[in-house]
Design an enzyme around this catalytic site. Structure first.
Site, short mmCIF file in Angstrom:
data_model
loop_
_atom_site.label_atom_id
_atom_site.label_comp_id
_atom_site.label_asym_id
_atom_site.label_seq_id
_atom_site.Cartn_x
_atom_site.Cartn_y
_atom_site.Cartn_z
N HIS A 101 20.56 73.29 78.28
CA HIS A 101 19.54 74.29 78.01
C HIS A 101 18.17 73.72 77.65
O HIS A 101 17.20 74.48 77.57
CB HIS A 101 20.01 75.24 76.89
CG HIS A 101 19.65 76.68 77.18
ND1 HIS A 101 20.26 77.74 76.54
CD2 HIS A 101 18.72 77.22 78.01
CE1 HIS A 101 19.73 78.88 76.97
NE2 HIS A 101 18.80 78.60 77.87
N ASP A 124 22.64 83.98 74.57
CA ASP A 124 23.15 82.69 74.09
C ASP A 124 23.89 82.92 72.78
O ASP A 124 23.53 83.80 71.99
CB ASP A 124 21.94 81.78 73.85
CG ASP A 124 22.27 80.29 73.80
OD1 ASP A 124 21.41 79.48 74.21
OD2 ASP A 124 23.38 79.92 73.35
N HIS A 126 23.68 80.74 70.64
CA HIS A 126 22.77 79.95 69.80
C HIS A 126 21.32 80.37 70.00
O HIS A 126 20.97 80.89 71.05
CB HIS A 126 22.91 78.46 70.15
CG HIS A 126 24.31 77.98 70.22
ND1 HIS A 126 25.05 77.96 71.39
CD2 HIS A 126 25.14 77.50 69.25
CE1 HIS A 126 26.26 77.48 71.14
NE2 HIS A 126 26.35 77.20 69.87
N ASP A 128 18.72 78.11 69.80
CA ASP A 128 18.02 77.00 70.49
C ASP A 128 16.56 76.92 70.06
O ASP A 128 15.68 76.65 70.89
CB ASP A 128 18.13 77.15 72.01
CG ASP A 128 19.56 77.03 72.50
OD1 ASP A 128 19.78 77.17 73.73
OD2 ASP A 128 20.47 76.80 71.68
N HIS A 141 18.74 70.27 73.59
CA HIS A 141 19.20 71.57 74.12
C HIS A 141 19.32 72.61 73.00
O HIS A 141 19.51 73.79 73.28
CB HIS A 141 20.52 71.43 74.91
CG HIS A 141 21.75 71.30 74.08
ND1 HIS A 141 22.98 71.67 74.54
CD2 HIS A 141 21.95 70.80 72.83
CE1 HIS A 141 23.90 71.43 73.61
NE2 HIS A 141 23.31 70.90 72.56
N ASP A 232 22.60 81.29 78.81
CA ASP A 232 23.49 80.18 78.47
C ASP A 232 24.91 80.71 78.62
O ASP A 232 25.27 81.69 77.97
CB ASP A 232 23.22 79.78 77.01
CG ASP A 232 23.97 78.54 76.60
OD1 ASP A 232 23.43 77.75 75.82
OD2 ASP A 232 25.12 78.34 77.07
N ASP A 234 27.50 79.91 77.44
CA ASP A 234 28.27 79.96 76.19
C ASP A 234 28.02 81.26 75.41
O ASP A 234 28.62 81.45 74.34
CB ASP A 234 28.07 78.72 75.32
CG ASP A 234 26.71 78.63 74.64
OD1 ASP A 234 26.28 77.48 74.36
OD2 ASP A 234 26.05 79.65 74.37
N GLU A 277 24.43 75.27 81.05
CA GLU A 277 25.49 74.80 80.17
C GLU A 277 26.91 74.92 80.72
O GLU A 277 27.87 74.83 79.97
CB GLU A 277 25.38 75.44 78.77
CG GLU A 277 24.08 75.11 78.04
CD GLU A 277 24.05 73.71 77.39
OE1 GLU A 277 25.07 73.01 77.40
OE2 GLU A 277 22.98 73.33 76.87
N1 LIG Z 1 22.21 74.58 66.69
C1 LIG Z 1 22.88 73.35 67.17
C2 LIG Z 1 23.72 73.65 68.41
S1 LIG Z 1 22.67 74.22 69.68
C3 LIG Z 1 23.65 74.48 71.08
C4 LIG Z 1 22.71 74.32 72.24
S2 LIG Z 1 23.09 75.37 73.56
N2 LIG Z 1 22.00 75.19 74.63
O1 LIG Z 1 23.02 76.73 73.16
O2 LIG Z 1 24.38 74.99 74.10
C5 LIG Z 1 21.83 72.28 67.45
O3 LIG Z 1 20.67 72.52 67.27
O4 LIG Z 1 22.21 71.20 67.86
MN LIG Z 2 21.54 77.51 74.79
MN LIG Z 3 24.47 78.15 73.50
MN LIG Z 4 26.27 74.90 74.91
#
Ligand SMILES: N[C@@H](CSCCS(N)(=O)=O)C(=O)O
Ligand SMILES: [Mn+2]
Ligand SMILES: [Mn+2]
Ligand SMILES: [Mn+2]
Length: 321
Positions: A101, A124, A126, A128, A141, A232, A234, A277
């Site tokens: 991502h 998503d 998340h 991000d 990502h 994403d 996920d 992803e």
């Molecule tokens: N918040 C965590 C996990 S972020 C997951 C990234 S994604 N692109 O949504 O898979 C971080 O900053 O690494």
């Molecule tokens: Mn993402």
């Molecule tokens: Mn994600």
């Molecule tokens: Mn991911």
């Protein structure tokens, strides 16, 4: 009856350096192998496949702040931005196949470069939106939105190979759907910027139809702008899409995921979509990989006119005996 006017340009970005798990670079060709181009053409789209970008290896890519592999990520996204801008200038809706991502940096930058202000719908688990200084993992990502949003500009350090990048999105033009794994620092940023979010709690409480109604009310509240949908995989529940780097339980059902794309499509304003992803090395079984890839394809078909009620061509007539 539905006529399909979509003209779609596809760009593959086989890139994985925004995170640490091998395999996500295989996403673009897996999605193509599952028949994306043929299926888009089969539902009446005009399709031009621009192939895959090729990314040079970057030696000695020291961490900056906490951000890992900044040179590789910055270089790849500069290339992607130029490619997306070209696809948009040639008149297509742009489909970017990831890859991780962090590629949303280049995809959204290139989309914004063709002049218009954009709405961003970010689907998503998340947010991000970690900055290079708040990230708990260093993986870029998990940070793309922090580089893109005007209001966070002062919080971003100088990063090698990022000098080309200027923020291009207003916080008020962003909507998140599907959130269920947000870091405390990200939660603060979302609240501080007043960004519109529909976490899985709101998906449960409102139902996906109301979520989409309120998403559109929000992004169209001032002027109607082209939509950049960053999807994403996920965001979907891991039972449906296990082949991804950061799966989180309690995700969107297949029906909710598809409803989002059908609704965005019917606005007539979808201008670019990221599908990122997908990681075949994380799916466990072959079925898990197949299920994940097939969901990614179906989501993209929903973006460009496929509807579950079916459709028929304008000149169809029931044959006479
Ligand atoms: N918040 C965590 C996990 S972020 C997951 C990234 S994604 N692109 O949504 O898979 C971080 O900053 O690494
Ligand atoms: Mn993402
Ligand atoms: Mn994600
Ligand atoms: Mn991911």
């Amino acid at each position: 009856f539905r006529r399909n006017h979509h003209s779609v340009g596809i760009i593959g970005a086989p890139f994985s350096k925004g995170q640490s798990r091998d395999g996500v670079q295989l996403g673009p060709d897996l999605i193509r192998a599952a028949g994306l181009v043929e299926k888009l053409k089969g539902q009446g789209c005009t399709v031009k496949d621009y192939g895959n970008l090729t990314f040079e290896e970057v030696a000695k890519d020291e961490t900056t702040g906490r951000a890992k592999r900044p040179r590789a990520v910055g270089q790849a996204n500069k290339q992607l931005s130029e490619a997306v801008r070209k696809i948009k200038n040639e008149g297509h809706a742009c489909v970017m196949l990831g890859g991780d991502h962090s590629l949303a940096i280049g995809s959204i930058h290139g989309h914004a470069a063709c002049g218009t202000q954009l709405s961003v719908v970010w689907v998503d688990a998340h947010a991000d939106i970690n900055t290079p200084l708040t990230t708990p993992t260093g993986n870029i990502h998990g940070q793309p939105m922090s580089y893109l949003i005007h209001e966070l500009r002062s919080k971003i350090p100088v990063m090698p190979n990022f000098s080309w990048l200027k923020p291009c999105i207003a916080a008020e033009d962003v909507v998140y759907i599907g959130l269920r794994d947000v870091d405390p620092e990200e939660h603060y940023i979302l609240k501080y910027l007043g960004i519109k979010t529909f976490s899985m709690t709101e998906v449960d409480y409102l139902g996906i139809a109301k979520v989409m109604e309120q998403t559109c009310d929000h992004i169209f509240s001032k002027v109607k702008k082209p939509i950049h949908l960053s999807y994403d995989i996920d965001a979907l529940d891991p039972s449906l899409a296990p082949a991804t780097g950061t799966p989180v339980v309690g995700g969107l059902t297949y029906r909710e995921g598809i409803y989002i794309t059908e609704h965005i499509c019917q606005t007539g304003l979808l201008s670019a979509v990221d599908m990122v992803e997908v990681n075949p090395k994380r799916g466990g079984t072959d079925n898990g990989v197949r299920s994940t890839v097939d969901a990614a394809v179906d989501l993209l078909l929903g973006c460009f006119g496929r509807v579950r009620e079916g459709s028929h061509s304008a000149d169809y007539k029931i044959p006479d005996p």
